[in-house]
Design a protein around this motif. Structure first.
Motif, PDB file in Angstrom:
ATOM      1  N   HIS A 153       0.871  -1.177   0.000  1.00 58.61           N
ATOM      2  CA  HIS A 153       0.000   0.000   0.000  1.00 58.61           C
ATOM      3  C   HIS A 153       0.902   1.219   0.000  1.00 58.61           C
ATOM      4  O   HIS A 153       1.320   1.684   1.067  1.00 58.61           O
ATOM      5  CB  HIS A 153      -0.912  -0.002   1.222  1.00 58.61           C
ATOM      6  CG  HIS A 153      -2.131   0.859   1.042  1.00 58.61           C
ATOM      7  ND1 HIS A 153      -3.109   0.982   1.987  1.00 58.61           N
ATOM      8  CD2 HIS A 153      -2.533   1.629   0.008  1.00 58.61           C
ATOM      9  CE1 HIS A 153      -4.061   1.783   1.560  1.00 58.61           C
ATOM     10  NE2 HIS A 153      -3.732   2.196   0.361  1.00 58.61           N
ATOM     11  N   ASN A 190       0.817   7.933  -0.053  1.00 56.33           N
ATOM     12  CA  ASN A 190       0.142   8.866  -0.946  1.00 56.33           C
ATOM     13  C   ASN A 190       1.131   9.895  -1.482  1.00 56.33           C
ATOM     14  O   ASN A 190       1.866  10.531  -0.709  1.00 56.33           O
ATOM     15  CB  ASN A 190      -1.000   9.589  -0.227  1.00 56.33           C
ATOM     16  CG  ASN A 190      -2.315   8.834  -0.343  1.00 56.33           C
ATOM     17  OD1 ASN A 190      -2.505   8.057  -1.274  1.00 56.33           O
ATOM     18  ND2 ASN A 190      -3.211   9.051   0.599  1.00 56.33           N
ATOM     19  N   THR A 246      -3.934   7.939  -4.460  1.00 56.01           N
ATOM     20  CA  THR A 246      -4.805   6.810  -4.751  1.00 56.01           C
ATOM     21  C   THR A 246      -4.718   5.822  -3.601  1.00 56.01           C
ATOM     22  O   THR A 246      -3.707   5.758  -2.898  1.00 56.01           O
ATOM     23  CB  THR A 246      -4.399   6.110  -6.064  1.00 56.01           C
ATOM     24  OG1 THR A 246      -5.248   4.989  -6.280  1.00 56.01           O
ATOM     25  CG2 THR A 246      -2.965   5.635  -6.003  1.00 56.01           C
ATOM     26  N   HIS A 247      -5.789   5.088  -3.400  1.00 55.96           N
ATOM     27  CA  HIS A 247      -5.804   4.083  -2.343  1.00 55.96           C
ATOM     28  C   HIS A 247      -5.609   2.671  -2.898  1.00 55.96           C
ATOM     29  O   HIS A 247      -5.792   1.693  -2.175  1.00 55.96           O
ATOM     30  CB  HIS A 247      -7.123   4.149  -1.569  1.00 55.96           C
ATOM     31  CG  HIS A 247      -7.289   5.419  -0.786  1.00 55.96           C
ATOM     32  ND1 HIS A 247      -6.545   5.701   0.339  1.00 55.96           N
ATOM     33  CD2 HIS A 247      -8.075   6.502  -0.993  1.00 55.96           C
ATOM     34  CE1 HIS A 247      -6.889   6.882   0.811  1.00 55.96           C
ATOM     35  NE2 HIS A 247      -7.822   7.398   0.015  1.00 55.96           N
ATOM     36  N   SER A 248      -5.231   2.561  -4.150  1.00 56.21           N
ATOM     37  CA  SER A 248      -5.053   1.245  -4.759  1.00 56.21           C
ATOM     38  C   SER A 248      -3.776   0.589  -4.263  1.00 56.21           C
ATOM     39  O   SER A 248      -2.811   1.262  -3.876  1.00 56.21           O
ATOM     40  CB  SER A 248      -5.013   1.362  -6.290  1.00 56.21           C
ATOM     41  OG  SER A 248      -3.897   2.141  -6.696  1.00 56.21           O
ATOM     42  N   LEU A 249      -3.754  -0.741  -4.266  1.00 52.80           N
ATOM     43  CA  LEU A 249      -2.571  -1.504  -3.894  1.00 52.80           C
ATOM     44  C   LEU A 249      -1.603  -1.570  -5.063  1.00 52.80           C
ATOM     45  O   LEU A 249      -1.993  -1.456  -6.227  1.00 52.80           O
ATOM     46  CB  LEU A 249      -2.966  -2.917  -3.469  1.00 52.80           C
ATOM     47  CG  LEU A 249      -3.859  -3.041  -2.238  1.00 52.80           C
ATOM     48  CD1 LEU A 249      -4.248  -4.500  -2.018  1.00 52.80           C
ATOM     49  CD2 LEU A 249      -3.172  -2.479  -1.001  1.00 52.80           C
ATOM     50  N   HIS A 302       1.210  -0.090 -10.218  1.00 55.74           N
ATOM     51  CA  HIS A 302       0.386   0.641  -9.259  1.00 55.74           C
ATOM     52  C   HIS A 302      -0.749   1.319 -10.024  1.00 55.74           C
ATOM     53  O   HIS A 302      -0.534   2.357 -10.673  1.00 55.74           O
ATOM     54  CB  HIS A 302       1.231   1.674  -8.513  1.00 55.74           C
ATOM     55  CG  HIS A 302       0.514   2.316  -7.373  1.00 55.74           C
ATOM     56  ND1 HIS A 302       1.000   3.428  -6.708  1.00 55.74           N
ATOM     57  CD2 HIS A 302      -0.662   2.011  -6.749  1.00 55.74           C
ATOM     58  CE1 HIS A 302       0.173   3.761  -5.753  1.00 55.74           C
ATOM     59  NE2 HIS A 302      -0.840   2.926  -5.755  1.00 55.74           N
ATOM     60  N   PRO A 303      -1.949   0.763  -9.992  1.00 55.73           N
ATOM     61  CA  PRO A 303      -3.068   1.318 -10.771  1.00 55.73           C
ATOM     62  C   PRO A 303      -3.466   2.722 -10.312  1.00 55.73           C
ATOM     63  O   PRO A 303      -3.430   3.044  -9.113  1.00 55.73           O
ATOM     64  CB  PRO A 303      -4.204   0.315 -10.512  1.00 55.73           C
ATOM     65  CG  PRO A 303      -3.526  -0.942 -10.075  1.00 55.73           C
ATOM     66  CD  PRO A 303      -2.306  -0.499  -9.335  1.00 55.73           C
ATOM     67  N   ASP A 304      -3.810   3.558 -11.266  1.00 53.02           N
ATOM     68  CA  ASP A 304      -4.379   4.894 -11.028  1.00 53.02           C
ATOM     69  C   ASP A 304      -3.473   5.793 -10.193  1.00 53.02           C
ATOM     70  O   ASP A 304      -3.950   6.662  -9.454  1.00 53.02           O
ATOM     71  CB  ASP A 304      -5.751   4.784 -10.342  1.00 53.02           C
ATOM     72  CG  ASP A 304      -6.776   4.041 -11.171  1.00 53.02           C
ATOM     73  OD1 ASP A 304      -6.661   4.061 -12.403  1.00 53.02           O
ATOM     74  OD2 ASP A 304      -7.693   3.435 -10.578  1.00 53.02           O
ATOM     75  N   LYS A 359      -7.021   9.322 -15.007  1.00 49.63           N
ATOM     76  CA  LYS A 359      -6.116   8.508 -14.203  1.00 49.63           C
ATOM     77  C   LYS A 359      -5.367   7.515 -15.079  1.00 49.63           C
ATOM     78  O   LYS A 359      -5.938   6.945 -16.022  1.00 49.63           O
ATOM     79  CB  LYS A 359      -6.891   7.766 -13.121  1.00 49.63           C
ATOM     80  CG  LYS A 359      -7.551   8.676 -12.099  1.00 49.63           C
ATOM     81  CD  LYS A 359      -8.287   7.870 -11.036  1.00 49.63           C
ATOM     82  CE  LYS A 359      -8.917   8.777  -9.993  1.00 49.63           C
ATOM     83  NZ  LYS A 359      -9.652   8.000  -8.954  1.00 49.63           N
ATOM     84  N   ASP A 363      -2.160   4.277 -15.014  1.00 51.91           N
ATOM     85  CA  ASP A 363      -1.413   3.326 -14.183  1.00 51.91           C
ATOM     86  C   ASP A 363       0.087   3.630 -14.245  1.00 51.91           C
ATOM     87  O   ASP A 363       0.580   4.225 -15.212  1.00 51.91           O
ATOM     88  CB  ASP A 363      -1.654   1.893 -14.641  1.00 51.91           C
ATOM     89  CG  ASP A 363      -3.111   1.492 -14.556  1.00 51.91           C
ATOM     90  OD1 ASP A 363      -3.868   2.151 -13.815  1.00 51.91           O
ATOM     91  OD2 ASP A 363      -3.506   0.520 -15.242  1.00 51.91           O
TER      92      ASP A 363
END
Length: 572
Positions: A318, A321, A338-341, A382-384, A397, A399
């Motif tokens: 994770h 930010n 983003t909060h994506s993994l 890492h997406p977005d 957005k 990747d």
């Protein structure tokens, strides 16, 4: 993808293929001979004079052949860092005898064992005789231990500054001198059983006479600029060995979690800072450095292990930010929160000697202590995590993706301590449309105001002041390095060794209209391997300026500037 990008990709692929084939040809031309157990060296003796006040611990008298593997491999010692040859006893100097007997030496008491260790420590002259260093063994079987490591790298840098660099008085400075702390670290890890491991790694980085100080430091006085840098956590993780590595199985698996360094992409992305051949890493091997990571570390879970000769690592993180939305524009992507993994992995096939993966840190040169030939590949996604504005001003957005392919060769040459090291890596970065970053390591420069530079007729680089340069962006990067440890007779057995080296980088980045080239050349004076060495390196970095042609802004190369660095390193 344009025809230009397709052509560039083909050229890079062909280049890395040729490099890999050349490395492979070198490797197979003289494969390492299998280890032969020979008689102990002349002068070896088992002390027996005097009385014995203590009995030997159980692990030193057991006939169980598995006991030598209980103690920690020295490669863990590397910690950020340097990974060394594994040891199988209280001291690596005992390794020769262990090949001859599953039990080792026939000491009758602990006093004799200690005396032999002291004798060999006193006689140790090569880097392989350091053993496990500062290790506290907590039980007689050697399965419980705590290890401590500390190291420091001091840089003295003579830099040709980028055009437009000024000093504290606002005067133009063509060059500068700095003495600073590149890294100062302390690491400890412990293993109370073969199943559990905990690691803590703290330190500071990049303290110069003008910057790198603690939070809130500025101006003059006790808390002036550059003073009292803040020690922070680099690594901390807990690990559980699901399937510990053993002689009876080709497969091992360990799971861990924390702020970790089990990175993907390439060998360099998990490199040991104590075991560099060049003065430093090329930095772009850590594409998220100090944006969505903490000095090349992210919070997450990881899995690592071996399957036959395949060494693998995989992580789910994770990232921190990294929101740069105030700079969003329609020309090039920037980092957005983003909060994506994120997902990362690296896999390498180790043809010859097997490198330990107790810790993630991979050395850049073994200095002939191993015969290593590896081919690897890795990734990070890492997406977005990037964003750009479309023509209507809406956020799009994108990747972040990084791929790496590398080949590593390290082998002793002859019988006089010479060794060859070769490494090649090819990176593909797609961090969004025209994504681009500059960076300056230990940079003390400041850029003059636009009005001042215009009055002086100076066109600044797009990288800024000091030693800053194009770091990374969407595109491809080819990196090559090689070095040769000269035979011990060049300086004499007791005066260390020399290792001349060179490195080359070719960057083809979408934001730049010309390719960027870096050249590094230098020599290591190895007083005691990586544990005590001086590094002298001269580097050429590219300058890029903006030119407007027919209402089109182009970012083109405008020559190169140099930097000479002397590094003093001690690692214990």
């Amino acid at each position: 993808m344009s025809l230009h990008r397709i052509g560039s990709f083909a050229i890079y692929s062909f280049g890395i293929l040729l490099t890999s084939l050349a490395t492979f040809a070198t490797a197979i031309a003289e494969p390492p001979s299998p280890h032969r157990c020979e008689a102990p060296p002349a002068g070896f003796h088992c002390p027996s004079a005097g009385g014995c006040s203590e009995n030997l611990p159980a692990f030193a008298t057991s006939t169980d052949a598995s006991w030598p593997r209980s103690l920690p491999p020295i490669d863990a010692g590397a910690a950020d860092e340097y990974v060394e040859q594994p040891v199988t006893y209280l001291h690596e100097a005992m390794a020769t005898e262990l090949y001859e007997s599953p039990r080792g030496l026939d000491f009758s008491c602990l006093d004799e064992l200690r005396e032999e260790i002291k004798r060999r420590d006193a006689a140790a002259s090569s880097s392989s005789n350091y053993g496990r260093g500062m290790t506290l063994v907590l039980d007689e079987k050697g399965k419980k231990y705590i290890r401590f490591l500390t190291w420091a790298q001091v840089w003295t840098a003579f830099t040709d500054n980028n055009p437009g660099t000024v000093d504290a008085y606002g005067d133009l400075k063509d060059d500068s001198l700095d003495i600073g702390l590149r890294r100062t670290r302390f690491l400890t890890y412990s293993q109370l059983t073969e199943k559990y491991l905990i690691l803590l790694h703290v330190g500071i980085n990049n303290q110069t006479f003008t910057n790198g100080g603690g939070s809130g430091t500025a101006g003059i006085g006790p808390y002036g600029a550059g003073k009292k840098p803040q020690i922070f956590v680099h690594d901390v993780w807990n690990e559980y060995a699901v399937l510990p590595q053993s002689e009876g199985s080709d497969f091992s698996l360990a799971l861990g979690a924390g702020l970790h360094y089990w990175n993907g992409i390439s060998r360099k992305s998990s490199s040991s800072t104590m075991g560099y051949m060049t003065v430093d890493a090329p930095i772009f091997c850590w594409p998220n450095i100090e944006f969505s990571d903490e000095f090349a570390r992210q919070l997450g879970w990881y899995a690592k292990g071996k399957f036959h000769k395949l060494d693998y690592r995989f992580a789910v993180n994770h990232p921190f930010n990294a929101d740069d939305r105030p700079t969003l524009n329609t020309e090039r992507a920037v980092n957005i929160a983003t909060h994506s993994l994120a997902f990362a992995g690296y896999f390498d096939w180790q043809f010859w000697d097997q490198e330990s993966n107790l810790l993630p840190y991979k050395t850049s040169t073994w200095l002939g202590e191993k015969s290593v030939f590896n081919i690897g590949a890795g990734f990070y996604v890492h997406p977005d995590a990037s964003g750009i504005l479309d023509a209507g001003g809406q956020l799009q957005k994108q990747d972040q993706l990084a791929l790496g392919f590398d080949c590593y060769l390290d082998k002793p040459i002859g019988d006089c301590g010479a060794a060859l090291t070769m490494y090649s890596a090819y990176y593909i970065f797609d961090y969004g449309d025209n994504y681009f970053r500059n960076i300056g390591i230990m940079n003390t420069g400041q850029l003059g105001s636009k009005d001042f530079l215009a009055a002086e007729g100076i066109t600044p680089t797009i990288s800024g002041a000091g030693n800053a340069q194009p770091f990374l962006g969407t595109g491809e990067i080819l990196y090559l390095e090689g070095g040769y440890v000269l035979p011990s007779w060049v300086l004499g057995e007791s005066h260390g060794k020399l290792q001349p080296f060179g490195a080359f980088t070719h960057k083809n980045l979408a934001w730049l209209d010309d390719a960027a080239f870096n050249w590094d050349m230098g020599v290591n004076y190895l007083l005691d391997g990586h544990r005590a060495k001086l590094t002298f390196q001269y580097s050429l970095r590219p300058k890029f300026i903006e030119q407007t042609e027919a209402d089109t802004v182009r970012r083109v190369a405008d020559g190169s500037v140099g930097e000479f660095i002397i590094q003093a390193q001690i690692a214990l």
